[in-house]
Design a protein around this motif. Structure first.
Motif, PDB file in Angstrom:
ATOM      1  N   ARG A   1       6.340   9.257  -7.699  1.00  0.00           N
ATOM      2  CA  ARG A   1       6.492   9.219  -6.233  1.00  0.00           C
ATOM      3  C   ARG A   1       6.374   7.773  -5.746  1.00  0.00           C
ATOM      4  NH1 ARG A   1       5.506  13.633  -2.491  1.00  0.00           N
ATOM      5  NH2 ARG A   1       4.297  12.210  -1.165  1.00  0.00           N
TER       6      ARG A   1
ATOM      7  N   VAL B   1      -6.738   5.895   2.198  1.00  0.00           N
ATOM      8  CA  VAL B   1      -5.469   6.496   2.658  1.00  0.00           C
ATOM      9  C   VAL B   1      -5.812   7.465   3.781  1.00  0.00           C
ATOM     10  CG1 VAL B   1      -3.468   7.873   2.016  1.00  0.00           C
ATOM     11  CG2 VAL B   1      -4.511   6.315   0.349  1.00  0.00           C
TER      12      VAL B   1
ATOM     13  N   ASN C   1      -6.640   3.697  -7.387  1.00  0.00           N
ATOM     14  CA  ASN C   1      -5.796   3.093  -6.342  1.00  0.00           C
ATOM     15  C   ASN C   1      -4.836   2.135  -7.062  1.00  0.00           C
ATOM     16  OD1 ASN C   1      -4.698   1.288  -4.476  1.00  0.00           O
ATOM     17  ND2 ASN C   1      -6.364   1.691  -3.027  1.00  0.00           N
TER      18      ASN C   1
ATOM     19  N   VAL D   1      -4.230   9.780  -5.942  1.00  0.00           N
ATOM     20  CA  VAL D   1      -5.176   9.071  -5.045  1.00  0.00           C
ATOM     21  C   VAL D   1      -5.793  10.099  -4.096  1.00  0.00           C
ATOM     22  CG1 VAL D   1      -5.280   7.441  -3.105  1.00  0.00           C
ATOM     23  CG2 VAL D   1      -3.974   6.866  -5.183  1.00  0.00           C
TER      24      VAL D   1
ATOM     25  N   THR E   1       0.025   3.586  -3.107  1.00  0.00           N
ATOM     26  CA  THR E   1      -1.265   4.294  -2.976  1.00  0.00           C
ATOM     27  C   THR E   1      -1.150   5.411  -1.947  1.00  0.00           C
ATOM     28  OG1 THR E   1      -2.346   2.241  -3.524  1.00  0.00           O
ATOM     29  CG2 THR E   1      -3.705   3.898  -2.461  1.00  0.00           C
ATOM     30  N   ALA E   2      -0.379   5.135  -0.856  1.00  0.00           N
ATOM     31  CA  ALA E   2      -0.276   6.145   0.224  1.00  0.00           C
ATOM     32  C   ALA E   2       0.489   7.372  -0.281  1.00  0.00           C
ATOM     33  CB  ALA E   2       0.433   5.539   1.435  1.00  0.00           C
ATOM     34  N   ALA E   3       1.473   7.140  -1.178  1.00  0.00           N
ATOM     35  CA  ALA E   3       2.338   8.273  -1.574  1.00  0.00           C
ATOM     36  C   ALA E   3       1.765   9.016  -2.789  1.00  0.00           C
ATOM     37  CB  ALA E   3       3.732   7.732  -1.916  1.00  0.00           C
TER      38      ALA E   3
ATOM     39  N   THR F   1      -4.741  -1.014   3.984  1.00  0.00           N
ATOM     40  CA  THR F   1      -5.027  -1.832   2.794  1.00  0.00           C
ATOM     41  C   THR F   1      -6.307  -2.651   2.933  1.00  0.00           C
ATOM     42  OG1 THR F   1      -3.614  -3.503   3.790  1.00  0.00           O
ATOM     43  CG2 THR F   1      -2.597  -2.065   2.142  1.00  0.00           C
TER      44      THR F   1
ATOM     45  N   GLY G   1       0.794  -1.230   0.000  1.00  0.00           N
ATOM     46  CA  GLY G   1       0.000   0.000   0.000  1.00  0.00           C
ATOM     47  C   GLY G   1       0.825   1.279   0.000  1.00  0.00           C
ATOM     48  N   THR G   2       2.178   1.147  -0.081  1.00  0.00           N
ATOM     49  CA  THR G   2       3.002   2.365  -0.040  1.00  0.00           C
ATOM     50  C   THR G   2       2.728   3.248  -1.254  1.00  0.00           C
ATOM     51  OG1 THR G   2       4.698   1.113   1.097  1.00  0.00           O
ATOM     52  CG2 THR G   2       5.400   3.143   0.029  1.00  0.00           C
TER      53      THR G   2
ATOM     54  N   LYS H   1       9.668   5.957  -6.039  1.00  0.00           N
ATOM     55  CA  LYS H   1      10.713   6.341  -5.071  1.00  0.00           C
ATOM     56  C   LYS H   1      10.471   5.667  -3.732  1.00  0.00           C
ATOM     57  CE  LYS H   1      12.378  10.723  -6.974  1.00  0.00           C
ATOM     58  NZ  LYS H   1      11.347  10.983  -8.050  1.00  0.00           N
ATOM     59  N   ARG H   2       9.168   5.347  -3.384  1.00  0.00           N
ATOM     60  CA  ARG H   2       8.894   4.820  -2.042  1.00  0.00           C
ATOM     61  C   ARG H   2       8.634   3.323  -2.007  1.00  0.00           C
ATOM     62  NH1 ARG H   2       8.239   9.790  -2.471  1.00  0.00           N
ATOM     63  NH2 ARG H   2       8.319  11.278  -0.736  1.00  0.00           N
ATOM     64  N   CYS H   3       8.392   2.720  -3.186  1.00  0.00           N
ATOM     65  CA  CYS H   3       8.042   1.271  -3.166  1.00  0.00           C
ATOM     66  C   CYS H   3       9.245   0.464  -2.686  1.00  0.00           C
ATOM     67  CB  CYS H   3       7.672   0.838  -4.606  1.00  0.00           C
ATOM     68  SG  CYS H   3       7.745  -0.945  -4.842  1.00  0.00           S
TER      69      CYS H   3
ATOM     70  N   PHE I   1       1.148   9.198   6.569  1.00  0.00           N
ATOM     71  CA  PHE I   1       0.186   8.943   5.475  1.00  0.00           C
ATOM     72  C   PHE I   1       0.300   7.457   5.124  1.00  0.00           C
ATOM     73  CE2 PHE I   1      -0.971  13.297   4.511  1.00  0.00           C
ATOM     74  CZ  PHE I   1       0.062  14.007   5.104  1.00  0.00           C
ATOM     75  N   CYS I   2      -0.818   6.715   5.334  1.00  0.00           N
ATOM     76  CA  CYS I   2      -0.729   5.266   5.053  1.00  0.00           C
ATOM     77  C   CYS I   2      -2.052   4.765   4.481  1.00  0.00           C
ATOM     78  CB  CYS I   2      -0.441   4.512   6.353  1.00  0.00           C
ATOM     79  SG  CYS I   2      -0.380   2.734   6.084  1.00  0.00           S
ATOM     80  N   GLU I   3      -1.957   3.834   3.556  1.00  0.00           N
ATOM     81  CA  GLU I   3      -3.185   3.204   3.060  1.00  0.00           C
ATOM     82  C   GLU I   3      -3.525   2.033   3.960  1.00  0.00           C
ATOM     83  OE1 GLU I   3      -3.046   0.625  -0.244  1.00  0.00           O
ATOM     84  OE2 GLU I   3      -5.208   0.651  -0.560  1.00  0.00           O
TER      85      GLU I   3
ATOM     86  N   ARG J   1      15.582  -0.485  -1.890  1.00  0.00           N
ATOM     87  CA  ARG J   1      16.509  -0.032  -0.817  1.00  0.00           C
ATOM     88  C   ARG J   1      16.506  -1.030   0.331  1.00  0.00           C
ATOM     89  NH1 ARG J   1      13.246   5.351   0.095  1.00  0.00           N
ATOM     90  NH2 ARG J   1      11.559   3.895  -0.346  1.00  0.00           N
TER      91      ARG J   1
ATOM     92  N   GLU K   1      12.024   8.795   3.403  1.00  0.00           N
ATOM     93  CA  GLU K   1      10.712   9.452   3.563  1.00  0.00           C
ATOM     94  C   GLU K   1      10.156   9.262   4.977  1.00  0.00           C
ATOM     95  OE1 GLU K   1      11.443   7.063   1.415  1.00  0.00           O
ATOM     96  OE2 GLU K   1       9.900   5.492   1.350  1.00  0.00           O
TER      97      GLU K   1
ATOM     98  N   ARG L   1      -2.393   0.186  -6.266  1.00  0.00           N
ATOM     99  CA  ARG L   1      -2.175  -1.183  -5.728  1.00  0.00           C
ATOM    100  C   ARG L   1      -3.355  -2.087  -6.115  1.00  0.00           C
ATOM    101  NH1 ARG L   1      -4.381  -3.866  -1.900  1.00  0.00           N
ATOM    102  NH2 ARG L   1      -5.478  -2.121  -0.949  1.00  0.00           N
TER     103      ARG L   1
ATOM    104  N   ARG M   1       1.898  -0.295   4.809  1.00  0.00           N
ATOM    105  CA  ARG M   1       3.244   0.281   5.000  1.00  0.00           C
ATOM    106  C   ARG M   1       3.147   1.764   4.639  1.00  0.00           C
ATOM    107  NH1 ARG M   1       7.757   1.390   2.040  1.00  0.00           N
ATOM    108  NH2 ARG M   1       9.794   0.838   2.909  1.00  0.00           N
ATOM    109  N   PRO M   2       3.417   2.646   5.613  1.00  0.00           N
ATOM    110  CA  PRO M   2       3.216   4.089   5.358  1.00  0.00           C
ATOM    111  C   PRO M   2       4.008   4.569   4.135  1.00  0.00           C
ATOM    112  CG  PRO M   2       3.619   3.692   7.681  1.00  0.00           C
ATOM    113  CD  PRO M   2       3.861   2.392   6.980  1.00  0.00           C
ATOM    114  N   GLY M   3       3.396   5.513   3.386  1.00  0.00           N
ATOM    115  CA  GLY M   3       4.056   6.052   2.191  1.00  0.00           C
ATOM    116  C   GLY M   3       4.916   7.250   2.554  1.00  0.00           C
TER     117      GLY M   3
END
Lengths: 494, 443, 260, 570
Positions: free
Chosen positions: A85, B350, A56, A48, A42-44, B345, A39-40, A88-90, B341-343, B263, B209, A58, B325-327
């Motif tokens: 974005r 979100v 969404n 969305v 979608t969160a970033a 799931t 869900g990262t 970069k966060r996934c 900020f987190c979805e 990462r 982040e 994901r 997992r927070p974005g």
């Protein structure tokens, strides 16, 4: 290796063709199988935030695995803003935008989308609900290729629909919206953030005035983004539409020169600072002031104002962000024979979004990694060469990216006649009073949820807060600011 | 016919809970054991913890008896503040060169009274307290340190840097301070070697982040343990690093740097789901009306009594588990609170969550020293940098070099009971291989 | 209920080292809270608790006593808790004779893994004792009378005859007696309770006599029992050599304590 | 110099803060001041961690400086820390039985956190009781016993065989008792083993051959442990062999490696109702004997019968078993689609997460279902099964026409485990798995000395973890046999021969036959065999003449504690 797209039921001939096509266009379609739906992305994702019900990423790719047919008909396929974005966060670094672009092409070719124009119309209506300039956004995100020869079937369909909507726009008579509230609001900067905030506020019935230092409104859309990615005509039409709604845009008025910030404070109930980040950072290197050395933004600005600047034959672009890519490709289009990009870290750390880097390389631009200029050599005020030094990567610095450390003794020179500096931009905040708190990088400190600065009633958003970022992030900031300003005024100062 | 070669001896590298257990097992059955530890005291990672799951025992309370048993055991020679320099020979007859780094305190005289540490003017961040608390230039890492002997930190001691001070020498009634101490090299002949060097935690700023080091109130789980510990920097009160206030809304984030092909590392660090729940319960114990959230992807609680522990955390303690997992984490500049900020799931929404403190559970990573040690011992490392066992199923504690064994987190992330069982296993394999080799030579 | 200060009972607990004591520790480790009225004495096995010490505790003012051992079959010493079960049955019976409610003595089994159950057990027992009130409130005896009754009970439990019977219960009821017959549990209990009845009565009589020479009637008055019953006990005490006739006054024999 | 204990007692009191665990609730300084006022107490102090080396050296210092001949530590539970403090007293020249503990943490501060005042009062009472008993403590001497150099391993599965081999290779003689007619345990049913995908029969044969060829190992198959008498070093185990005959073994230490058995999910998801609903073990049998016919859709359901009311634990191995079987199915039928319906995927650690990624690459879809909305099975057309599950992460019902439904069920404890636990006198914990001495620091020991546990008998674990624990148990079990001599506790019964009437009730009561009636010149008297007396006290509390008392738990000491407690009552 099987691909997640259209995986079940396996063995279906149509989906196998899609999977083959996809694997040809982008590797990440395969890596998608490793996704464990954290869900990262979608969160970033800023889209969305704007269209939670329609989009969404994901859920889209999970459904694409189980029921490809149904999911390709959903609006979600078309809404990705290619801002990376999510990449970069996934945790796996999946490049979802490229998959969306390839999937659209392949879906059209495989006949999964018989009626693309009506689908795009549907998308445009969705965009119009939330966006002040749906066509500018579509041009930037659907990315129809500008060279006639290389256009795909989908590109042509997209261009038709967009051209037609542009024509309708011009014909449409727009009456200014009624002013419900007495309060007058000021917006400094007419970039995507400023325009979006103005559009939201005028629709709520406020009187909105935008102050723009440059002769033409649009901010980065006007000066930063090259013509081949966004025809200026589209921008003019949509800004005109906002003006017709009743937003007053005063160009050639620089706050801090023509008007003082404090005078705005007295006259306007709330102020939204959206001046973006236009001051190019300097390299602090010897020879930086020689004539052939130019800042990327200035080059793009000249090009956009049809001034047709004349870069030399051999161009060196210093920097690894989107601006560097645009500057390099624009230099090529302006007649440069050979363009090299020098970036001090490695490919993974490049801030530019991977698609731009790919397209730049496809244009024939060579990218040299782990390289930084030490000195710019000039002969009678003309750039002749640049002394560069090789770098190696040390432990991560505060930004989490690995710190580049020069390798002494690895200096060498490259002959070139133009150097374009694209090492990032910072906001020009000289016009702001002391009460507005700033960070070391001169961006404005705001409450992340309400975007209110340290001065009550003064809000800020877009690149002036986040530093250079994408259009969609600026739009999202404009929308949040508008809501906060409305709440601020209703609650008599939040 | 019992063939137990009592006269042979074993070298154990690493003084954490695994090294201690292996040493005790071997020493109890009559073997001579040399326990080498690179820091001034044994205890390892477990000594830094406040409580352990699933029984919420106080960690040092159950570890201290074993540490003291090691210290007092006639068959165990403690070589703390020492490193393995070079290893030669083969099973049954290894020759190991050990460098005893100078403590500048005579181990035979120092009684561990601690007067020197009170008076020493130099204050440095304490490694044991993960740089949250501080220690003096002459220090003992923690109250229950074993051996209870002071150590002088050469790089910060005023005598070594500016040839002044010497207060500790003047004050020490046992006259134990000796600035002329030199590194000492000793050679040990041992029949087998057990490696139990443990692990480190990934620096979570790689996931930038989440703002570790950028935002004051984002801390790691190990820093939390030190804050929650009574002999920690804040005397057991978990406080925010920005303003010292007790947080009443705390969020834990799992898999920071774990389970990713981008990462960080790609494996699961297996103990974080459980210790995050434990730490959450510690917060609720100190502040019953606080709210605690745990952002997870897969709750891994398959050990003995673990699932009941999680169920109890949910029902009795009211810990809220959110699958996602927070974005992004942003900081409110004025209050230094954190907005996650987190979805969620399972509901696909979100949501922003404003909390006072965020605790990151970083990935377990191999220690830097593994590379050098693997060269010395000629044992293989796996693709992540942990020591590689011969067969993860049939020979979990053997290595490619006969007579050298690995146990605990130096071969992969695991929790304390697995490390302890594996340490006893390594001891058993060492005895078995020594007996077999001796029997072969006897024929 | 007058707002006098809430009654806080004093409770003594005997816990066996291997199971119930470990269970109590687990309650601690899991932070299960329970009322602070109980004080615990650790013994190696619940079978170490002699019935007389329980009475001793009550005599000295405790309001309730808990004896907690391992579940039957789990005892670290195999049969320990079976003996505890039988001895506590006897103790409860004697206690009942004194008028004190047998509920003040709790016998139960707690395993090393039952932390929460231990906490609930202590909480419920404390509540029960709190309802019962201070020791002896349920009887209408004056403190001194209650004390002598409890002492009589303690002395009865120290009698060889009762301790022998309790010790033999297992063999008589489960295996076979020396003649190969098996005694049913009911039969055995009846015999046991009768013996307890007699022993308790005799001890009360002896306590009431003190040093003086008394006739049956006088003793009957002191212990508020029928002269016929007292006579029967005096004869058996005389046989055991504990009392003897020291003279006759108005044609009724005077007895005085001689033995023991 | 041995401190003489019969002169007047000089008691030293050491009260622990245990960080804030005690100090945060009990007013420790107040308890110290109070303790100093108690009879015979000549010295009292408090410290942050009495169990730390600093705390211990303070005790030693206290004994020397104040010439103490009794020591009391008020801190945590004696069960874990008494040996440590006793050893410290011994080092200071004080007989270790002149030491008493007051449990003011686990049975006071931790359980009365809401009422600091009452907790402090209780700590004072416990202190007074400890001082009362301390005054009456006497020095004791421990007896030394021999240890039979042979081990008994109960269970011939992978754990039992590994432990036996390890002990045998150290030169010790080992007896394996296996109730089945052949060795191998669960390995006999398995096909391939994760994560290395080694062949289970090969692994088993390798172990069985090694065990058979090792002359130090005696194998007793289709045999059962009938009775276990004695204690560490001196167990007398009667084993009933397949042919009904029994054999007696002199055993030093025992390892329990009885493994676990598979749960049959009757009445769940149509098990035994539709024939294409099977368990993972049955699937493995089909794969092993190549009787699994070709199929398109396979649905695996995790947590069937576990992590729910009644069986609350996660059985650790079912997720990896499901993944391994998926790999085996894909090897046989590459274009089969496999759906794994899971709740929390337990692919923990280094290799298992990597294995999970390998499986993700092979057309295996993972769908997370919620326990409150479990998958539903209903018969579909032509023999297929309609599996309908709410995919919780996309919020939609997903319907799969499954050719085969495989249920991942937990491992559960054997039925006869209770019987074995009573014979060995070792407890069963929650969910009836054997309860170890300490879950963190003594995971392979039992509280009872000399008996150890490894493998699924302790908790469901996979083959690799069983082997690792087996080596651990072998190491623990080899220690007593290696040092050949053991010192036992000095808490035994003592008979006062003047009072004893020789009635023999004690002999009848003692389960260890540690007290017998002998003819002596003063007539029939009871005699205690110190070596076999376990110190339970059953004889003492039952003696008609009250002639028997227990060292270190004498009648006077218990009475003194009761009287001390009663002092606080008005």
């Amino acid at each position: 290796m099987s691909s997640k797209i259209g995986r079940f039921p396996s063995g279906n001939p149509r989906t196998i063709k899609i999977q083959k096509e996809l694997s040809k266009r982008s590797l990440d379609a395969e890596k998608l199988v490793y996704c464990y739906e954290c869900g990262t992305c979608t969160a970033a994702c800023p889209v969305v935030k704007v269209f939670p019900r329609h989009y969404n990423p994901r859920v889209f790719f999970e459904k694409a695995s189980l029921d490809l047919e149904k999911v390709l008909t959903e609006a979600g396929l078309w809404l990705c803003a290619i801002c990376y974005r999510c990449h970069k966060r996934c945790p796996h670094g999946l490049k979802l935008p490229e998959i969306f672009l390839s999937l659209r092409e392949v879906a059209v070719e495989q006949g999964y989308l018989p009626d693309v124009p009506s689908k795009l119309e549907e998308i445009l209506t969705i965009l119009r609900e939330e966006f002040p300039f749906p066509l500018v956004y579509s041009w930037l995100c659907l990315r129809p290729c500008e060279e006639e020869s290389k256009r795909s079937k989908l590109d042509n369909l997209v261009l038709d629909v967009l051209q037609r909507s542009l024509a309708d726009y011009k014909k449409k008579e727009v009456a200014p919206l009624p002013k419900v509230h007495r309060e007058k609001l000021a917006i400094i900067g007419s970039g995507p953030a400023g325009l979006t905030a103005a559009w939201e506020l005028v629709r709520m019935g406020f009187q909105v005035t935008i102050f723009e230092a440059l002769p033409e409104p649009g901010g980065m859309l006007r000066v930063g983004i090259p013509e081949y990615r966004l025809p200026k005509e589209v921008l003019d039409v949509e800004i005109e539409y906002i003006r017709d709604l009743g937003v007053e845009i005063r160009t050639n008025t620089t706050i801090g020169k023509d008007l003082t910030f404090n005078s705005l404070l007295k006259e306007y109930k709330a102020i939204f600072i959206a001046t973006g980040a236009h001051r190019s950072r300097t390299l602090h290197v010897e020879g930086e002031d020689i004539e052939g050395v130019v800042h990327a933004l200035d080059l793009l600005h000249q090009a956009n104002l049809q001034k047709r600047p004349r870069p030399g034959e051999k161009v060196g672009v210093v920097g690894g962000g989107n601006t560097a890519m645009d500057a390099a490709r624009t230099a090529l289009r302006l007649g440069a024979k050979e363009v090299n990009i020098l970036y001090r870290r490695s490919r993974e750390e490049m801030p530019a979004n991977p698609l731009e880097v790919e397209e730049a390389e496809r244009d024939g631009i060579k990218i040299h990694f782990l390289l930084t200029p030490r000195k710019i050599l000039g002969k009678n005020k003309q750039v002749v060469a640049m002394e560069c030094i090789r770098m190696r990567l040390g432990p991560p610095d505060e930004s989490g990216r690995r710190r580049p450390i020069p390798i002494e003794g690895s200096e060498f020179t490259i002959e070139l006649d133009t150097t374009i500096l694209a090492i990032g931009e910072s906001p020009d905040v000289s016009f702001l009073p002391e009460e507005v708190e700033l960070t070391e990088q001169n961006t404005i400190v705001v409450d992340p949820l309400t975007l209110e600065t340290s001065m009550s009633g003064v809000f800020a958003g877009g690149d002036v807060v986040s530093g250079p970022a994408t259009v969609i992030e600026a739009i999202a900031a404009g929308k949040t600011a508008a809501l906060s300003i409305d709440r601020y005024l209703r609650e008599g100062g939040v | 016919m019992i063939l137990l070669t009592e006269d042979s001896s074993v070298l154990v590298i690493g003084g954490g809970v695994a090294g201690i257990q292996a040493s005790l097992d071997l020493a109890d059955r009559g073997f001579r054991v040399y326990l080498v530890e690179e820091t001034p005291s044994i205890g390892g990672r477990m000594a830094q913890l406040d409580k352990t799951f699933p029984t919420l025992d106080c960690s040092i309370c159950i570890l201290a008896p074993k540490m003291i048993e090691c210290f007092r055991h006639p068959n165990i020679t403690l070589l703390t503040y020492s490193e393995v320099k070079d290893v030669s020979g083969s099973v049954g007859k290894f020759a190991v060169k050990i460098i005893r780094k100078p403590r500048f305190v005579d181990e035979t005289k120092c009684t561990g009274c601690g007067t020197c540490t009170q008076k020493c003017p130099v204050v440095e961040p304490s490694e044991f307290d993960v740089l949250l608390g501080d220690r003096k230039a002459i220090y003992m890492p923690f109250p229950q340190a074993v051996p209870r002997i002071a150590t002088i930190d050469k790089d910060n001691c005023l005598y070594f840097t500016r040839a002044v001070c010497k207060i500790c020498q003047k004050l020490c009634q046992a006259d134990a301070v000796d600035f002329e101490q030199k590194p000492q090299e000793i050679t040990l002949n041992v029949s087998a070697i057990i490696v139990a060097t443990g692990f480190d935690l990934l620096n979570p700023s790689v996931i930038n982040e989440y703002g570790y080091q950028r935002y004051k109130n984002v801390i790691t789980s190990l820093e939390f343990e030190r804050l929650a510990n009574a002999s920690g920097p804040t005397g057991g009160h978990v406080t925010r690093l920005s303003d010292g206030r007790i947080p009443d809304k705390v969020a834990f984030i799992q898999c920071v740097g774990s389970r990713g092909l981008g990462r960080g590392v790609s494996y699961c660090s297996s103990a974080c789901c459980m210790y995050a729940t434990k730490e959450a319960i510690l917060i609720k114990e100190h502040e019953p009306d606080s709210e605690v959230f745990i952002f997870y992807i897969d709750l891994r609680a398959s050990g003995k009594g673990f699932q009941d522990f999680i169920d109890r955390a949910k029902e009795n303690w009211g810990i809220q588990y959110i699958r996602g997992r927070p974005g992004e984490i942003l900081e409110d500049p004025r209050t230094k609170d954190l907005i996650i900020f987190c979805e969620h799931t399972v509901s696909r929404e979100v949501r922003e969550l404003r909390v006072d403190m965020v605790v990151l559970c970083p990935a377990f990573v191999p220690k830097e020293s593994n590379k050098k040690l693997s060269e010395n011992l000629k044992i293989r490392l796996d693709e992540y940098g942990f020591f590689k066992n011969e067969d993860s199923m049939l020979a979990p504690v053997d290595t490619n070099v006969p007579g050298v064994f690995i146990c605990g987190c130096c071969q992969g992330p695991k929790d304390i009971p697995e490390s302890v069982a594996e340490a006893s296993g390594a001891a058993a394999r060492a005895v078995e291989v020594i007996a077999l080799t001796a029997r072969k030579e006897a024929q | 209920m007058t707002i006098q200060e809430k009654f806080e009972p004093d409770i003594l607990g005997f816990l066996c080292n291997w199971c119930s004591y470990a269970g109590a520790d687990l309650a601690g480790v899991s932070r299960f809270q329970y009322p602070p009225n109980v004080r615990i004495i650790r013994v190696m096995c619940s079978a170490r608790v002699d019935s007389t010490i329980i009475l001793e505790a009550l005599i000295r003012g405790l309001d309730g006593v808990m004896v907690l051992g391992c579940h039957l079959g789990d005892c670290h010493y195999i049969t320990g808790n079976y003996y505890t079960k039988r001895r506590m049955k006897t103790t409860k019976n004697v206690l009942e004779k004194t008028g004190v409610s047998p509920e003040r003595l709790l016998i139960d089994w707690v395993s090393a893994a039952e932390g929460e159950r231990f906490a609930t057990l202590v909480t419920e027992f404390t509540e029960r004792i709190r309802k019962l009130g201070p020791l002896g409130k349920e009887t209408d005896l004056k403190p001194q009378q209650l004390r002598t009754r409890l002492v009589a009970a303690k002395e009865a439990l120290a009698q060889e005859r009762i301790r022998w019977l309790v010790g033999k219960e297992g063999e008589l009821v489960e295996d076979k007696n020396v003649f190969g017959e098996k005694v049913s549990q009911e039969e055995f209990d009846q015999l046991l309770f009768q013996t307890i009845e007699k022993e308790f009565a005799k001890r009360r009589i002896l306590l009431s006599m003190g040093e003086d020479a008394l006739s049956v009637k006088e003793i009957a008055q002191r212990v508020e029992a029928s002269p016929r019953e007292v006579l029967r006990n005096m004869i058996s005490l005389e046989q055991d050599g504990i009392v003897s006739v020291v003279g006759i006054e108005e044609n009724s024999p005077k007895y005085r304590r001689v033995g023991e | 110099m041995e401190r003489m204990s019969d002169e007047t007692p000089r008691i030293g009191v050491f009260i622990c803060h245990c960080g804030i665990n005690i100090g945060g609730v009990v007013n420790v300084p107040e308890v110290v001041e109070y303790a100093k006022t108690l009879p015979n107490v000549v010295y009292g102090e408090e410290n942050l961690y009495t169990c730390s080396s600093e705390g211990l050296s303070k005790i030693k210092e206290g004994i020397q400086k104040h010439n103490l001949n009794r020591v009391i530590v008020a801190s945590c539970t004696p069960r874990t820390h008494e040996p440590l403090f006793r050893a410290t007293c011994e080092e200071a020249g004080l007989n270790k039985y002149l030491f008493e503990m007051a449990n003011i943490r686990d049975q006071c501060s931790w359980v009365h956190m809401g009422d600091h005042e009452a907790a402090t009062e209780k700590a004072k009472d416990l202190m007074r009781m400890a001082v009362a008993k301390a005054g009456l403590l006497r020095p004791q001497e421990e007896t030394e016993i021999d240890v039979a150099p042979s081990a008994l391993v109960i269970g011939g599965g992978v754990a039992g065989m590994t432990a036996a081999l390890c002990l045998a290779n150290q030169g010790l003689s080992v007896h394996i008792v296996e109730k089945e007619h052949e060795m191998g345990g669960m390995l006999r049913y398995l096909h391939r083993l994760y994560p290395t995908m080694q062949n289970a029969p090969e692994v088993m044969d390798q172990l069985v051959n090694a065990v058979n060829s090792n002359k130090n190992i005696e194998i007793l198959t289709s045999s059962v442990v009938k009775e276990v008498k004695g204690f560490i070093g001196n167990f007398e185990v009667t084993v009933q062999k397949g042919n009904g005959k029994t054999v007696n073994l002199g055993i030093g230490t025992i390892i329990v490696a009885t493994g676990a058995t598979n749960f049959e999910p009757f009445g769940m998801y149509g098990y035994k109702e539709y024939d294409n609903v099977i368990t993972q073990l049955q699937l493995e049998q089909l794969l092993k004997s190549e009787r699994l016919q070709n199929m398109k859709n396979v649905v695996m359901i995790q947590c069937v019968g576990s992590r729910q009311e009644g069986r609350s634990y996660c059985s650790r191995i079912c997720c990896m078993t499901a993944l391994k079987n998926s790999v085996l199915i894909k090897e046989l039928y590459p274009d089969a689609d496999i759906y794994v319906l899971y709740r929390d995927l337990q692919t923990y650690g280094k290799e298992y997460e990597e294995y999970y990624r390998e499986v993700q690459k092979k057309d295996v879809e993972f769908i997370k279902y919620l326990p409150e909305k479990p998958p539903e099975i209903s018969p579909g057309q032509n023999g297929k099964l309609n599996v309908n599950v709410y995919h919780s992460l996309i919020g939609e019902q997903v319907e799969i026409m499954a050719d085969l439904v495989v249920l991942s069920t937990p491992l559960i404890q054997h039925e006869d485990a209770k019987d074995l636990s009573q014979k060995l006198k070792v407890p069963l914990g929650p969910n009836r798995f054997f309860l170890e001495a300490h879950v963190k620091l003594r995971p392979v020991d039992f509280a009872t000395d000399g008996i150890y546990v490894c493998g699924c008998a302790h908790w469901p674990v996979d083959v690799g973890e069983s082997i690792s624990q087996a080596y651990g148990a072998a190491s623990r079990a080899s220690i007593p046999m290696a040092i050949k001599k053991l010192r036992t506790e000095a808490i035994t019964a003592v008979v006062d021969e003047d009072i004893c009437s020789g009635c023999g009730l004690c002999e009848l009561t003692c389960p260890f036959k540690a007290i017998l009636i002998e003819e002596t010149e003063k007539g029939r008297k009871a005699k205690v065999i110190a070596a076999s007396c376990k110190g339970c006290g059953a004889c003492g509390a039952g003696c008609p003449q009250m002639a028997i008392t227990m060292q270190h738990f004498t009648d006077e000491q218990l009475l003194a504690q009761v009287i001390a407690l009663a002092e606080a009552i008005p």
